[in-house]
Scaffold this motif. Structure first.
Motif, mmCIF file in Angstrom:
data_model
loop_
_atom_site.group_PDB
_atom_site.id
_atom_site.type_symbol
_atom_site.label_atom_id
_atom_site.label_comp_id
_atom_site.label_asym_id
_atom_site.label_seq_id
_atom_site.Cartn_x
_atom_site.Cartn_y
_atom_site.Cartn_z
ATOM 1 N N LEU A 1 0.873 -1.172 0.000
ATOM 2 C CA LEU A 1 0.000 0.000 0.000
ATOM 3 C C LEU A 1 0.905 1.216 0.000
ATOM 4 O O LEU A 1 1.932 1.230 0.681
ATOM 5 C CB LEU A 1 -0.879 0.035 1.248
ATOM 6 C CG LEU A 1 -1.879 -1.099 1.428
ATOM 7 C CD1 LEU A 1 -2.550 -1.002 2.788
ATOM 8 C CD2 LEU A 1 -2.913 -1.091 0.314
ATOM 9 N N ASP B 1 1.003 5.856 -0.832
ATOM 10 C CA ASP B 1 0.249 7.074 -1.112
ATOM 11 C C ASP B 1 0.529 7.542 -2.535
ATOM 12 O O ASP B 1 1.362 6.980 -3.238
ATOM 13 C CB ASP B 1 0.540 8.168 -0.083
ATOM 14 C CG ASP B 1 1.988 8.625 -0.091
ATOM 15 O OD1 ASP B 1 2.659 8.534 -1.139
ATOM 16 O OD2 ASP B 1 2.456 9.092 0.955
ATOM 17 N N ARG C 1 -21.189 1.144 1.545
ATOM 18 C CA ARG C 1 -20.699 1.216 2.933
ATOM 19 C C ARG C 1 -21.780 0.715 3.892
ATOM 20 O O ARG C 1 -22.957 0.760 3.598
ATOM 21 C CB ARG C 1 -20.285 2.636 3.257
ATOM 22 C CG ARG C 1 -19.148 3.075 2.321
ATOM 23 C CD ARG C 1 -18.547 4.390 2.701
ATOM 24 N NE ARG C 1 -17.553 4.792 1.726
ATOM 25 C CZ ARG C 1 -16.271 4.464 1.768
ATOM 26 N NH1 ARG C 1 -15.810 3.719 2.744
ATOM 27 N NH2 ARG C 1 -15.444 4.880 0.830
ATOM 28 N N GLN D 1 -6.607 -5.093 1.002
ATOM 29 C CA GLN D 1 -6.106 -4.040 0.119
ATOM 30 C C GLN D 1 -7.258 -3.175 -0.393
ATOM 31 O O GLN D 1 -7.173 -1.949 -0.358
ATOM 32 C CB GLN D 1 -5.350 -4.636 -1.065
ATOM 33 C CG GLN D 1 -3.958 -5.112 -0.724
ATOM 34 C CD GLN D 1 -3.133 -5.289 -1.982
ATOM 35 O OE1 GLN D 1 -3.588 -5.861 -2.970
ATOM 36 N NE2 GLN D 1 -1.916 -4.779 -1.945
ATOM 37 N N CYS E 1 -10.164 -2.714 0.946
ATOM 38 C CA CYS E 1 -10.685 -1.937 2.082
ATOM 39 C C CYS E 1 -9.798 -0.735 2.370
ATOM 40 O O CYS E 1 -10.306 0.373 2.624
ATOM 41 C CB CYS E 1 -10.804 -2.823 3.321
ATOM 42 S SG CYS E 1 -12.116 -4.061 3.217
ATOM 43 N N ALA E 2 -8.488 -0.912 2.327
ATOM 44 C CA ALA E 2 -7.570 0.199 2.583
ATOM 45 C C ALA E 2 -7.719 1.291 1.528
ATOM 46 O O ALA E 2 -7.712 2.485 1.854
ATOM 47 C CB ALA E 2 -6.127 -0.305 2.626
ATOM 48 N N GLU F 1 -11.097 3.046 2.321
ATOM 49 C CA GLU F 1 -11.180 3.767 3.594
ATOM 50 C C GLU F 1 -10.096 4.831 3.774
ATOM 51 O O GLU F 1 -10.321 5.825 4.453
ATOM 52 C CB GLU F 1 -11.116 2.770 4.745
ATOM 53 C CG GLU F 1 -12.334 1.851 4.779
ATOM 54 C CD GLU F 1 -12.215 0.723 5.783
ATOM 55 O OE1 GLU F 1 -11.085 0.393 6.214
ATOM 56 O OE2 GLU F 1 -13.267 0.159 6.128
ATOM 57 N N ARG F 2 -8.922 4.611 3.159
ATOM 58 C CA ARG F 2 -7.793 5.529 3.392
ATOM 59 C C ARG F 2 -7.293 6.221 2.139
ATOM 60 O O ARG F 2 -6.327 6.987 2.199
ATOM 61 C CB ARG F 2 -6.659 4.771 4.067
ATOM 62 C CG ARG F 2 -7.086 4.168 5.393
ATOM 63 C CD ARG F 2 -6.000 3.480 6.188
ATOM 64 N NE ARG F 2 -4.734 3.295 5.579
ATOM 65 C CZ ARG F 2 -4.062 2.138 5.537
ATOM 66 N NH1 ARG F 2 -4.582 1.064 6.091
ATOM 67 N NH2 ARG F 2 -2.886 2.054 4.976
ATOM 68 N N ALA F 3 -7.910 5.942 0.983
ATOM 69 C CA ALA F 3 -7.529 6.560 -0.294
ATOM 70 C C ALA F 3 -6.069 6.325 -0.647
ATOM 71 O O ALA F 3 -5.409 7.190 -1.218
ATOM 72 C CB ALA F 3 -7.869 8.055 -0.296
ATOM 73 N N VAL F 4 -5.563 5.154 -0.307
ATOM 74 C CA VAL F 4 -4.207 4.772 -0.693
ATOM 75 C C VAL F 4 -4.273 3.998 -2.003
ATOM 76 O O VAL F 4 -5.351 3.715 -2.528
ATOM 77 C CB VAL F 4 -3.524 3.923 0.409
ATOM 78 C CG1 VAL F 4 -3.330 4.742 1.685
ATOM 79 C CG2 VAL F 4 -4.314 2.650 0.695
ATOM 80 N N ARG G 1 -13.042 13.682 -2.259
ATOM 81 C CA ARG G 1 -12.606 13.308 -0.908
ATOM 82 C C ARG G 1 -13.026 11.899 -0.498
ATOM 83 O O ARG G 1 -12.210 11.107 -0.065
ATOM 84 C CB ARG G 1 -13.146 14.295 0.118
ATOM 85 C CG ARG G 1 -12.734 15.712 -0.106
ATOM 86 C CD ARG G 1 -11.428 16.015 0.555
ATOM 87 N NE ARG G 1 -11.039 17.402 0.246
ATOM 88 C CZ ARG G 1 -9.824 17.744 -0.085
ATOM 89 N NH1 ARG G 1 -8.874 16.859 -0.147
ATOM 90 N NH2 ARG G 1 -9.537 18.999 -0.341
ATOM 91 N N GLN G 2 -14.322 11.596 -0.587
ATOM 92 C CA GLN G 2 -14.869 10.322 -0.127
ATOM 93 C C GLN G 2 -14.779 9.299 -1.262
ATOM 94 O O GLN G 2 -15.448 9.439 -2.273
ATOM 95 C CB GLN G 2 -16.332 10.495 0.293
ATOM 96 C CG GLN G 2 -17.041 9.221 0.672
ATOM 97 C CD GLN G 2 -16.684 8.733 2.059
ATOM 98 O OE1 GLN G 2 -16.350 9.519 2.932
ATOM 99 N NE2 GLN G 2 -16.751 7.441 2.257
#
Length: 182
Positions: free
Chosen positions: A7, A9, A64, A106, A108-109, A112-115, A146-147
Protein backbone atom coordinates in the motif's frame (compact mmCIF):
# COMPACT_ATOMS: atom_id res chain seq x y z
CA UNK A 1 8.16 -15.79 -7.23
CA UNK A 2 6.76 -14.85 -3.81
CA UNK A 3 3.57 -12.84 -3.48
CA UNK A 4 4.10 -9.14 -2.87
CA UNK A 5 1.44 -6.76 -1.57
CA UNK A 6 2.01 -3.07 -0.92
CA UNK A 7 0.00 0.00 0.00
CA UNK A 8 1.33 3.47 -0.75
CA UNK A 9 0.25 7.07 -1.11
CA UNK A 10 -0.04 9.09 -4.31
CA UNK A 11 3.42 10.57 -3.99
CA UNK A 12 5.17 7.20 -3.82
CA UNK A 13 6.58 5.75 -7.04
CA UNK A 14 5.31 2.40 -8.22
CA UNK A 15 7.54 -0.62 -7.72
CA UNK A 16 8.96 -2.15 -10.91
CA UNK A 17 5.88 -3.53 -12.67
CA UNK A 18 4.24 -4.32 -15.96
CA UNK A 19 4.09 -1.16 -18.04
CA UNK A 20 0.29 -1.44 -18.36
CA UNK A 21 0.05 -0.80 -14.61
CA UNK A 22 2.50 2.08 -14.87
CA UNK A 23 0.57 3.63 -17.75
CA UNK A 24 -2.80 3.62 -16.00
CA UNK A 25 -1.17 4.88 -12.80
CA UNK A 26 0.33 7.85 -14.66
CA UNK A 27 -3.03 8.55 -16.29
CA UNK A 28 -4.78 8.40 -12.89
CA UNK A 29 -2.17 10.75 -11.41
CA UNK A 30 -2.74 13.19 -14.29
CA UNK A 31 -6.40 13.39 -13.19
CA UNK A 32 -5.59 14.10 -9.57
CA UNK A 33 -6.36 17.53 -8.13
CA UNK A 34 -2.83 18.11 -6.87
CA UNK A 35 -1.68 20.24 -5.08
CA UNK A 36 -4.99 20.52 -3.23
CA UNK A 37 -5.01 16.77 -2.61
CA UNK A 38 -8.40 16.01 -4.11
CA UNK A 39 -8.94 12.65 -5.73
CA UNK A 40 -10.13 12.21 -9.29
CA UNK A 41 -13.65 10.90 -9.74
CA UNK A 42 -15.29 8.71 -12.36
CA UNK A 43 -16.42 11.93 -14.09
CA UNK A 44 -12.75 12.76 -14.82
CA UNK A 45 -11.93 9.31 -16.18
CA UNK A 46 -12.08 9.07 -19.99
CA UNK A 47 -11.75 5.42 -21.10
CA UNK A 48 -10.76 6.51 -24.62
CA UNK A 49 -7.50 7.90 -23.17
CA UNK A 50 -6.46 4.38 -22.12
CA UNK A 51 -8.39 2.36 -24.71
CA UNK A 52 -5.65 -0.22 -25.23
CA UNK A 53 -5.60 -0.99 -21.48
CA UNK A 54 -9.36 -1.59 -21.19
CA UNK A 55 -9.19 -5.42 -21.54
CA UNK A 56 -7.40 -5.52 -18.15
CA UNK A 57 -9.27 -2.66 -16.42
CA UNK A 58 -12.13 -3.01 -13.93
CA UNK A 59 -14.22 -0.60 -11.86
CA UNK A 60 -15.83 -1.37 -8.52
CA UNK A 61 -18.65 0.56 -6.87
CA UNK A 62 -18.35 0.87 -3.10
CA UNK A 63 -21.22 0.31 -0.72
CA UNK A 64 -20.70 1.22 2.93
CA UNK A 65 -22.20 -0.24 6.13
CA UNK A 66 -21.11 -2.89 5.58
CA UNK A 67 -18.23 -2.16 3.26
CA UNK A 68 -18.77 -4.14 0.04
CA UNK A 69 -17.63 -3.94 -3.55
CA UNK A 70 -19.67 -4.48 -6.73
CA UNK A 71 -18.35 -4.84 -10.26
CA UNK A 72 -19.37 -1.90 -12.41
CA UNK A 73 -17.13 -2.88 -15.32
CA UNK A 74 -14.88 -5.84 -16.08
CA UNK A 75 -12.38 -5.89 -18.93
CA UNK A 76 -12.63 -8.56 -21.59
CA UNK A 77 -9.36 -10.22 -20.54
CA UNK A 78 -10.99 -11.03 -17.18
CA UNK A 79 -14.23 -12.22 -18.73
CA UNK A 80 -12.26 -14.56 -21.00
CA UNK A 81 -10.03 -15.81 -18.16
CA UNK A 82 -12.93 -16.55 -15.82
CA UNK A 83 -15.37 -17.70 -18.48
CA UNK A 84 -18.16 -15.31 -17.42
CA UNK A 85 -19.04 -11.65 -16.93
CA UNK A 86 -19.71 -10.62 -13.32
CA UNK A 87 -20.70 -7.02 -14.10
CA UNK A 88 -23.25 -5.80 -11.53
CA UNK A 89 -22.46 -8.54 -9.00
CA UNK A 90 -20.90 -8.29 -5.52
CA UNK A 91 -17.31 -9.51 -5.21
CA UNK A 92 -18.02 -11.52 -2.06
CA UNK A 93 -20.76 -13.40 -3.93
CA UNK A 94 -18.82 -13.92 -7.15
CA UNK A 95 -15.55 -14.87 -5.41
CA UNK A 96 -16.44 -16.95 -2.33
CA UNK A 97 -12.91 -16.61 -0.89
CA UNK A 98 -12.72 -12.83 -1.42
CA UNK A 99 -13.15 -11.96 2.27
CA UNK A 100 -10.16 -14.14 3.23
CA UNK A 101 -8.02 -13.32 0.18
CA UNK A 102 -5.08 -10.87 0.08
CA UNK A 103 -7.27 -8.63 -2.09
CA UNK A 104 -9.88 -7.86 0.58
CA UNK A 105 -7.69 -5.89 3.03
CA UNK A 106 -6.11 -4.04 0.12
CA UNK A 107 -9.47 -3.04 -1.37
CA UNK A 108 -10.68 -1.94 2.08
CA UNK A 109 -7.57 0.20 2.58
CA UNK A 110 -8.05 1.91 -0.79
CA UNK A 111 -11.73 2.57 0.02
CA UNK A 112 -11.18 3.77 3.59
CA UNK A 113 -7.79 5.53 3.39
CA UNK A 114 -7.53 6.56 -0.29
CA UNK A 115 -4.21 4.77 -0.69
CA UNK A 116 -3.01 2.84 -3.73
CA UNK A 117 -2.70 -0.95 -3.57
CA UNK A 118 -0.26 -3.11 -5.54
CA UNK A 119 -0.16 -6.89 -5.65
CA UNK A 120 2.04 -9.31 -7.55
CA UNK A 121 1.74 -13.04 -7.12
CA UNK A 122 -0.64 -15.94 -7.48
CA UNK A 123 -4.14 -15.18 -8.75
CA UNK A 124 -6.45 -14.42 -5.84
CA UNK A 125 -9.56 -15.61 -7.72
CA UNK A 126 -10.30 -18.61 -9.86
CA UNK A 127 -9.15 -18.10 -13.43
CA UNK A 128 -8.06 -20.46 -16.18
CA UNK A 129 -5.29 -22.75 -14.96
CA UNK A 130 -2.91 -21.30 -17.58
CA UNK A 131 -2.64 -18.07 -15.58
CA UNK A 132 -0.20 -18.58 -12.74
CA UNK A 133 0.67 -15.00 -11.85
CA UNK A 134 -1.01 -11.60 -11.76
CA UNK A 135 -0.04 -8.00 -11.21
CA UNK A 136 -2.78 -5.74 -9.85
CA UNK A 137 -3.01 -2.02 -9.13
CA UNK A 138 -6.01 -0.46 -7.36
CA UNK A 139 -6.56 3.31 -7.18
CA UNK A 140 -9.28 5.38 -5.48
CA UNK A 141 -11.87 7.49 -7.27
CA UNK A 142 -14.08 10.03 -5.48
CA UNK A 143 -16.87 11.97 -7.15
CA UNK A 144 -16.58 14.73 -4.53
CA UNK A 145 -12.76 14.61 -4.51
CA UNK A 146 -12.61 13.31 -0.91
CA UNK A 147 -14.87 10.32 -0.13
CA UNK A 148 -13.78 7.26 -2.12
CA UNK A 149 -16.84 5.86 -3.89
CA UNK A 150 -15.24 3.72 -6.60
CA UNK A 151 -12.09 1.68 -7.16
CA UNK A 152 -10.25 1.80 -10.48
CA UNK A 153 -8.17 -1.29 -11.02
CA UNK A 154 -6.06 -3.09 -13.54
CA UNK A 155 -5.04 -6.72 -13.28
CA UNK A 156 -2.63 -8.26 -15.75
CA UNK A 157 -2.84 -12.06 -16.01
CA UNK A 158 0.39 -13.90 -16.86
CA UNK A 159 0.56 -17.45 -18.15
CA UNK A 160 3.35 -19.86 -17.30
CA UNK A 161 6.59 -18.55 -18.79
CA UNK A 162 5.02 -15.25 -19.88
CA UNK A 163 6.92 -12.11 -18.96
CA UNK A 164 5.29 -8.78 -18.09
CA UNK A 165 4.72 -6.71 -21.22
CA UNK A 166 6.60 -3.58 -21.95
CA UNK A 167 4.38 -1.33 -24.06
CA UNK A 168 5.50 1.73 -25.93
CA UNK A 169 3.74 4.90 -24.75
CA UNK A 170 0.59 5.64 -26.71
CA UNK A 171 0.76 8.51 -29.18
CA UNK A 172 0.21 11.66 -27.18
CA UNK A 173 0.43 9.86 -23.81
CA UNK A 174 3.62 11.63 -22.82
CA UNK A 175 2.07 14.99 -23.70
CA UNK A 176 -1.01 14.11 -21.61
CA UNK A 177 1.12 13.16 -18.64
CA UNK A 178 3.38 16.19 -18.96
CA UNK A 179 0.42 18.59 -19.10
CA UNK A 180 -1.25 17.37 -15.91
CA UNK A 181 -4.96 17.18 -15.22
CA UNK A 182 -7.30 16.61 -18.16
Amino acid sequence: MDDEARLFDRATALPPCDSRLAEIHEYWRSLSGEPDGTLPGRQHFDPSRIARLLPWVWLLDISRQPLRFRYRLIGTAHVEASGWDATGRWLDEVHPRFLTSPAHPQFCAVAERAVIAYYQGRPTYVVQKDFIQIERLVMPLAQDGRQVDMLLGITVLLASGEKPRRLEPAAGALDLLANGRR
